[in-house]
Design a protein around this motif. Structure first.
Motif, PDB file in Angstrom:
ATOM      1  N   VAL A 352       0.840  -1.206   0.000  1.00  0.00           N
ATOM      2  CA  VAL A 352       0.000   0.000   0.000  1.00  0.00           C
ATOM      3  C   VAL A 352       0.875   1.257   0.000  1.00  0.00           C
ATOM      4  O   VAL A 352       0.702   2.185   0.790  1.00  0.00           O
ATOM      5  CB  VAL A 352      -1.013   0.016   1.171  1.00  0.00           C
ATOM      6  CG1 VAL A 352      -2.100   1.064   0.934  1.00  0.00           C
ATOM      7  CG2 VAL A 352      -1.686  -1.334   1.357  1.00  0.00           C
ATOM      8  N   THR A 353       1.828   1.255  -0.897  1.00  0.00           N
ATOM      9  CA  THR A 353       2.604   2.463  -1.173  1.00  0.00           C
ATOM     10  C   THR A 353       1.748   3.421  -2.003  1.00  0.00           C
ATOM     11  O   THR A 353       0.996   2.988  -2.871  1.00  0.00           O
ATOM     12  CB  THR A 353       3.889   2.106  -1.941  1.00  0.00           C
ATOM     13  OG1 THR A 353       4.794   1.438  -1.047  1.00  0.00           O
ATOM     14  CG2 THR A 353       4.572   3.338  -2.516  1.00  0.00           C
ATOM     15  N   VAL A 354       1.865   4.717  -1.724  1.00  0.00           N
ATOM     16  CA  VAL A 354       1.181   5.732  -2.528  1.00  0.00           C
ATOM     17  C   VAL A 354       2.215   6.780  -2.929  1.00  0.00           C
ATOM     18  O   VAL A 354       2.805   7.439  -2.065  1.00  0.00           O
ATOM     19  CB  VAL A 354       0.020   6.409  -1.774  1.00  0.00           C
ATOM     20  CG1 VAL A 354      -0.672   7.420  -2.686  1.00  0.00           C
ATOM     21  CG2 VAL A 354      -0.978   5.378  -1.261  1.00  0.00           C
ATOM     22  N   LEU A 355       2.424   6.911  -4.229  1.00  0.00           N
ATOM     23  CA  LEU A 355       3.296   7.965  -4.743  1.00  0.00           C
ATOM     24  C   LEU A 355       2.443   9.164  -5.100  1.00  0.00           C
ATOM     25  O   LEU A 355       1.471   9.045  -5.855  1.00  0.00           O
ATOM     26  CB  LEU A 355       4.048   7.490  -5.992  1.00  0.00           C
ATOM     27  CG  LEU A 355       4.906   6.231  -5.886  1.00  0.00           C
ATOM     28  CD1 LEU A 355       5.669   6.022  -7.192  1.00  0.00           C
ATOM     29  CD2 LEU A 355       5.856   6.291  -4.699  1.00  0.00           C
ATOM     30  N   GLY A 356       2.789  10.341  -4.581  1.00  0.00           N
ATOM     31  CA  GLY A 356       2.090  11.558  -4.962  1.00  0.00           C
ATOM     32  C   GLY A 356       2.406  11.939  -6.398  1.00  0.00           C
ATOM     33  O   GLY A 356       3.129  11.237  -7.116  1.00  0.00           O
ATOM     34  N   GLU A 357       1.898  13.070  -6.815  1.00  0.00           N
ATOM     35  CA  GLU A 357       2.125  13.554  -8.177  1.00  0.00           C
ATOM     36  C   GLU A 357       3.611  13.820  -8.413  1.00  0.00           C
ATOM     37  O   GLU A 357       4.321  14.330  -7.543  1.00  0.00           O
ATOM     38  CB  GLU A 357       1.332  14.840  -8.382  1.00  0.00           C
ATOM     39  CG  GLU A 357       1.476  15.440  -9.758  1.00  0.00           C
ATOM     40  CD  GLU A 357       0.707  16.743  -9.896  1.00  0.00           C
ATOM     41  OE1 GLU A 357       0.544  17.200 -11.050  1.00  0.00           O
ATOM     42  OE2 GLU A 357       0.280  17.307  -8.862  1.00  0.00           O
ATOM     43  N   ASP A 358       4.102  13.435  -9.611  1.00  0.00           N
ATOM     44  CA  ASP A 358       5.458  13.787 -10.048  1.00  0.00           C
ATOM     45  C   ASP A 358       6.518  13.266  -9.083  1.00  0.00           C
ATOM     46  O   ASP A 358       7.451  13.980  -8.712  1.00  0.00           O
ATOM     47  CB  ASP A 358       5.556  15.308 -10.216  1.00  0.00           C
ATOM     48  CG  ASP A 358       6.892  15.755 -10.767  1.00  0.00           C
ATOM     49  OD1 ASP A 358       7.427  15.074 -11.656  1.00  0.00           O
ATOM     50  OD2 ASP A 358       7.425  16.785 -10.283  1.00  0.00           O
TER      51      ASP A 358
END
Length: 389
Positions: A352-358
């Motif tokens: 459940v990794t979440v990468l933000g924008e850019d």
């Protein structure tokens, strides 16, 4: 003489802090869920139910929302009004504000939908039931394994659908405590699903515009007066406030599509897939995305517009938002990759990794449960869940 159409009020809400880092770039309602904004699922459901006027109750980044409105008003031929809350009004206060501004009318029932849910909407049936019983309110209810997880009261209803009372996580009673005149449904796991329809006269109880809780104030009071019915939701339901639940709700949605609209999903014969690439389970790939050779995609994967997935990549139970690039031989499991992000070769992202924008992750990196804020470059592995500021 035509019958007035019901209206719809969508509780778009505020900061969406539990879905950060994604909500640092967009309001929660505009985050893509199955390759289209979450809000669009609600609008489509309302349109199918005959609604032609929709009100969005907003208290965060209204300027972004207004740009969204123009496109979809034209597409559906409906009126969408953006109603800015000067201060948070809770889950029932926006009804009073909408009435004060003349947005709900006074002749037909109106729907209210909480923007934190994803479900198999059947608003026409909800409308039909509401008109048939003639009470002030009707709510959708659904069965879950752990009501306390969602902060919801358990609904105790008669077999007819009339709600007797609400039970706070099986312990504290809300609403009337009288001896029931009809047999009750077992209340173990039946909760409010966050989808409602009310008669116009409800607004007489909400004359003052203030913060009001639907769950703690309005619904228990209606139940105590025998003015509230329930309709059991037959299909899937999930509260999508948090990344893990967003992913689970997304999986349920794709599985739902596989049953009712399988042609919208991506099959093994899709022309976008190069040689040796295999699709497992429910997978949704935008037509503008590119998938390389010898990949294994699925189950429960969405690949958004402009994405590039290079050869030998493994994707499962994940969401790739617009213009994400995943380089060769990398693996993405149980995670969300934000807009314009990239993942280097031989990298593994999971937990459940979440990468933000850019966000740009280097090659040969391992990330487990990282929440990475926008515009970061990750050059070292993250082996334990943490927030990367």
């Amino acid at each position: 003489m035509s019958v007035p159409a019901p209206k719809g009020l969508i509780l778009v809400g505020g900061l969406g802090t539990q879905l950060r880092p994604l909500t640092l770039s967009k309001p929660k309602a505009l985050i893509e869920f199955g390759n289209k904004p979450l809000l669009l699922h609600f609008i489509e459901a309302l349109v199918r139910a005959g609604v032609n006027e929709v009100v969005l109750a907003i208290n965060y980044r209204a300027e972004i929302m207004r740009g969204f409105l123009d496109e979809y008003q034209d597409r559906f031929g409906i009126q969408i009004t953006c109603m800015q809350e000067d201060e948070p009004l809770g889950t029932a206060g926006p009804i009073a504000l909408a009435h004060e501004r003349g947005l709900l009318g006074d002749s037909e029932p109106f729907f209210v939908i909480n923007c934190d849910v994803a479900c198999d909407f059947n608003l026409r049936s909800l409308y039909t039931l509401h008109k048939a019983h003639g009470k002030l309110g009707t709510i959708m209810v659904t069965r879950v394994d752990q009501p306390a997880k969602y902060g919801k009261s358990v609904v105790q209803a008669h077999t007819t659908g009339l709600i007797e009372r609400f039970v706070e996580h099986g312990r504290t009673f809300a609403g009337a405590a009288r001896v029931p005149a009809r047999p009750l449904l077992a209340p173990r796991d039946l909760i409010n699903a966050g989808v409602y329809i009310f008669s116009p006269s409800l607004v007489e109880r909400l004359r003052v515009v203030r913060a009001v809780s639907m769950e703690r104030e309005v619904l228990p009071q209606l139940a105590s007066e025998q003015q509230l019915y329930s309709m059991a939701l037959e299909g899937y339901w999930m509260n999508v406030k948090q990344p893990r639940d967003f992913l689970q709700g997304h999986a349920l949605y794709l599985q739902y599509l596989s049953r009712v609209a399988a042609d919208q999903l991506t099959g093994a014969a899709c022309s976008q897939l190069h040689g040796g690439t295999e699709v497992q389970g429910s997978v949704l790939v935008d037509k503008s995305a590119q998938i390389g050779a010898n990949c294994l995609i699925g189950p429960d994967v969405s690949v958004g517009p402009g994405c590039v997935v290079e050869e030998g990549v493994r994707l499962a139970r994940c969401i790739l938002l617009r213009n994400v690039r995943v380089a060769a031989h990398s693996t993405v499991l149980d995670s969300i990759l934000g807009w314009e992000s990239s993942v280097g070769c031989w990298t593994r992202i999971e937990g459940v990794t979440v990468l933000g924008e850019d966000v740009h992750v280097g090659g040969e990196i391992f990330i487990n449960g990282g929440l990475v804020l926008p515009h970061k470059r990750i050059k070292e592995s993250i082996s334990e869940p943490q927030i990367i500021l």
